[in-house]
Design a protein around this motif. Sequence first.
Motif, mmCIF file in Angstrom:
data_model
loop_
_atom_site.group_PDB
_atom_site.id
_atom_site.type_symbol
_atom_site.label_atom_id
_atom_site.label_comp_id
_atom_site.label_asym_id
_atom_site.label_seq_id
_atom_site.Cartn_x
_atom_site.Cartn_y
_atom_site.Cartn_z
ATOM 1 N N TRP A 133 -60.960 -97.067 48.063
ATOM 2 C CA TRP A 133 -59.742 -96.353 48.671
ATOM 3 C C TRP A 133 -58.723 -96.793 48.928
ATOM 4 C CZ3 TRP A 133 -57.241 -96.853 53.341
ATOM 5 C CH2 TRP A 133 -56.879 -95.701 53.979
ATOM 6 N N LYS A 178 -59.046 -85.067 62.194
ATOM 7 C CA LYS A 178 -60.461 -84.888 61.930
ATOM 8 C C LYS A 178 -60.945 -86.110 61.490
ATOM 9 C CE LYS A 178 -61.608 -83.132 57.801
ATOM 10 N NZ LYS A 178 -62.486 -84.174 57.209
ATOM 11 N N LEU A 234 -52.357 -82.491 48.129
ATOM 12 C CA LEU A 234 -52.338 -83.232 49.318
ATOM 13 C C LEU A 234 -50.883 -83.666 49.730
ATOM 14 C CD1 LEU A 234 -54.596 -84.509 51.101
ATOM 15 C CD2 LEU A 234 -54.270 -86.709 49.684
ATOM 16 N N ILE A 266 -55.888 -83.091 59.180
ATOM 17 C CA ILE A 266 -56.797 -83.749 58.460
ATOM 18 C C ILE A 266 -56.911 -85.093 59.059
ATOM 19 C CG2 ILE A 266 -57.136 -84.838 56.236
ATOM 20 C CD1 ILE A 266 -56.053 -82.550 54.584
ATOM 21 N N ASN A 275 -51.377 -86.290 43.585
ATOM 22 C CA ASN A 275 -52.327 -85.364 44.148
ATOM 23 C C ASN A 275 -51.228 -84.236 44.610
ATOM 24 O OD1 ASN A 275 -53.701 -83.754 45.712
ATOM 25 N ND2 ASN A 275 -55.045 -85.406 46.410
ATOM 26 N N TYR A 298 -61.997 -86.988 49.525
ATOM 27 C CA TYR A 298 -60.834 -87.206 50.557
ATOM 28 C C TYR A 298 -59.412 -86.275 50.102
ATOM 29 C CZ TYR A 298 -58.547 -90.020 54.187
ATOM 30 O OH TYR A 298 -57.869 -90.486 55.479
ATOM 31 N N GLY A 299 -59.236 -86.598 48.919
ATOM 32 C CA GLY A 299 -57.969 -85.887 48.348
ATOM 33 C C GLY A 299 -57.948 -84.557 47.907
ATOM 34 N N ILE A 300 -59.370 -84.003 47.743
ATOM 35 C CA ILE A 300 -59.268 -82.448 47.359
ATOM 36 C C ILE A 300 -60.235 -81.841 48.273
ATOM 37 C CG2 ILE A 300 -60.053 -80.932 45.585
ATOM 38 C CD1 ILE A 300 -57.981 -82.702 44.582
ATOM 39 N N ARG A 354 -66.026 -90.026 46.540
ATOM 40 C CA ARG A 354 -65.648 -90.076 48.018
ATOM 41 C C ARG A 354 -64.069 -89.926 48.036
ATOM 42 N NH1 ARG A 354 -64.505 -94.009 52.276
ATOM 43 N NH2 ARG A 354 -64.507 -92.636 54.051
ATOM 44 N N VAL A 355 -63.544 -90.632 46.839
ATOM 45 C CA VAL A 355 -61.965 -90.567 46.921
ATOM 46 C C VAL A 355 -61.514 -89.167 46.478
ATOM 47 C CG1 VAL A 355 -60.007 -91.157 45.108
ATOM 48 C CG2 VAL A 355 -61.419 -92.934 46.274
ATOM 49 N N ASP A 408 -61.305 -82.225 51.324
ATOM 50 C CA ASP A 408 -60.802 -82.258 52.858
ATOM 51 C C ASP A 408 -59.800 -81.201 52.703
ATOM 52 O OD1 ASP A 408 -62.619 -84.008 53.487
ATOM 53 O OD2 ASP A 408 -61.166 -85.370 54.111
ATOM 54 N N VAL A 409 -58.606 -81.020 51.842
ATOM 55 C CA VAL A 409 -57.673 -80.040 51.674
ATOM 56 C C VAL A 409 -58.185 -78.644 51.781
ATOM 57 C CG1 VAL A 409 -55.476 -79.379 50.463
ATOM 58 C CG2 VAL A 409 -56.335 -81.841 50.417
ATOM 59 N N ALA A 429 -50.971 -79.153 58.720
ATOM 60 C CA ALA A 429 -52.312 -79.437 57.983
ATOM 61 C C ALA A 429 -52.502 -81.041 57.717
ATOM 62 C CB ALA A 429 -52.334 -78.747 56.581
ATOM 63 N N PHE A 468 -53.778 -90.376 54.489
ATOM 64 C CA PHE A 468 -54.530 -91.633 54.301
ATOM 65 C C PHE A 468 -54.592 -92.486 55.686
ATOM 66 C CE2 PHE A 468 -53.970 -90.497 50.041
ATOM 67 C CZ PHE A 468 -55.255 -90.797 49.517
ATOM 68 N N LEU A 517 -48.879 -80.542 51.192
ATOM 69 C CA LEU A 517 -49.538 -79.876 52.299
ATOM 70 C C LEU A 517 -48.627 -79.693 53.339
ATOM 71 C CD1 LEU A 517 -52.445 -78.830 52.495
ATOM 72 C CD2 LEU A 517 -53.048 -80.846 53.367
ATOM 73 N N GLU A 545 -56.739 -96.154 45.474
ATOM 74 C CA GLU A 545 -56.357 -94.764 45.530
ATOM 75 C C GLU A 545 -54.907 -94.674 46.303
ATOM 76 O OE1 GLU A 545 -57.393 -92.432 43.709
ATOM 77 O OE2 GLU A 545 -56.449 -90.750 44.469
ATOM 78 N N LYS A 560 -60.997 -77.557 53.209
ATOM 79 C CA LYS A 560 -61.550 -77.320 54.399
ATOM 80 C C LYS A 560 -60.322 -76.832 55.502
ATOM 81 C CE LYS A 560 -65.300 -80.285 53.856
ATOM 82 N NZ LYS A 560 -65.809 -81.966 54.183
ATOM 83 N N VAL A 561 -59.021 -77.720 55.447
ATOM 84 C CA VAL A 561 -58.087 -77.399 56.304
ATOM 85 C C VAL A 561 -57.375 -76.083 55.736
ATOM 86 C CG1 VAL A 561 -56.112 -78.827 55.119
ATOM 87 C CG2 VAL A 561 -56.385 -78.622 57.544
ATOM 88 N N LYS A 562 -57.305 -75.899 54.539
ATOM 89 C CA LYS A 562 -56.663 -74.654 54.041
ATOM 90 C C LYS A 562 -57.417 -73.230 54.547
ATOM 91 C CE LYS A 562 -53.213 -74.437 51.662
ATOM 92 N NZ LYS A 562 -51.869 -74.232 52.222
ATOM 93 N N MET A 581 -62.959 -76.814 42.346
ATOM 94 C CA MET A 581 -63.083 -78.272 42.322
ATOM 95 C C MET A 581 -63.728 -78.912 43.628
ATOM 96 S SD MET A 581 -59.427 -79.580 40.833
ATOM 97 C CE MET A 581 -58.395 -78.964 42.147
#
Lengths: 68, 445
Positions: free
Chosen positions: B122, B29, B15, B26, B12, A56-58, A52-53, A60-61, B22, B271, B18, B125, A63-65, A16
Amino acid sequence: MAETKPDDHWADLEPMKKIIGQLDELLSDLDRLGGEMPVIEKNVKAMKSFVRVLQYGISDVVKVKKQE
Amino acid sequence: MNGTGESRRYWNPWLETLDPEALEAIELKNLGHLIRYAKEHSALFRERYREIFPEDIKSLADVRQLPLIDKEDLRQAQEGRNPFPYGDLLGVQLTEVTDFRQTSGTTGRPVYVPESYESWQWRIEVWCHILWMAGFRETDRVFLPFGYNVYVAFWEGHYAAEKLGCEVVPGGALDTAGRLNKIQEVRPTALLNTPTYGLHLGESALNKGIDPRDLGIRRMLCAGEPLPPATRRRLEELWGAEVYDHIGGTEPCAWAAMCRERSGLHIMEPFFLVEVLDLETMGRPVEPGELGVAVVTPLGRRSFPLIRFNTKDVVRRAAGGCPCGRTSAKIEAVIGRADDLTKIRGVLFTPVTVEEVIRKDFPEVLEFEILVTRAGIMDEISLQVEFSEAKGVAGFKEFCKTAGERLKSKTNLRFRIEQAPPGALPRYTLKAKRFKDLRKEAPNG
């Protein structure tokens, strides 16, 4: 009742993230092709906001995982 | 993922489930990105963060070294400064701004808040998370009995409900009777309103001989005011609906909300980076169960960069974990505004305690107001109530006795209780102001 954690779906994240990145690039290409035509410029801008949303929601996860 | 069944409980799932570590990674960061961005694009942070560098922020302890910012700082950074009307707060080119919002101005000059299309999405969301968490779905027809305006209230709810696929019915330019007619006409399944207006709308229906429970409302999301448990239960009984709370503001957005457990509010991680700091020094994160002030950093909004905003919202921090499976930190309850937290005769008092008592046990109170005055050196607290005429003089006398005892027990203060004439107290559609501390206006106050 406890809700189910979607542990078995983490594998879907990487593909994704890749598609989200491709969408971003495709939209940039479309923007370039459209020149300054409002119909392209404004719609691309709106779509990039949604990309961008998703980053942010996918993305970034992912990367951290990967860092775990 | 096939998008059906259990997984659809989350907006989600990746997210929202998580690990807390983690989530924190985020947030840290994104805080680094935000500091870098704000220093480049916001005149306010360019100046304030001259000696602060994102690479130095490696932990939550480092975050606490960053300066706090409050509404007055925002006003000063805006007033008389260009680009008009946003001044030093603007984080994008003025031509990028697509939405103007402003604070209500109840504590002074309003703050004008710029939103670019991207920043607005944003915010939407975040609201999608909030509505989904409260059970809003494509099958809902959502009615908003509220006149949206220059304030942010309910615009986000409107657009997020639309994004979810709900059918949105705006009920702004109608009076209460018109809204009740519209509810009967189009049969919405969900409402977004302030708690005060939810009560008023329901009671207006009863006065017309309509039982709100028969109107088909399944859920209600409240905004704009604290929603103590007793008020929430009263709304649930009145409407026969699930009632949800959230907390937020124009400057930081909505940053915590209830899941279907309706026990505390989930912080909308990642967020936001939310700190709950002790009331006295604002320098120490509070323990679960302890009261503190919420300091909020929205992490993904570029049009209006904001770092460590002192919301002045007093909340009680909760222990971690929730049966819903979400892993975000929680707050147990919203207590009220720090501005409203005051000492009366040496006793720490918060108006929400009075609301809790009144809404829990006295449905015959139609509206109320708390007044604090000073006679000489002595603080006086009084409760003005509009009381159901059907209960008569004897009913009011009994109420004064029982309510007086309960209020004394809950607040350690003796209230003077007075009956106000029908319709004398103000009715609010947003941000009810039932607490008036007149001591500040007294010559020796």
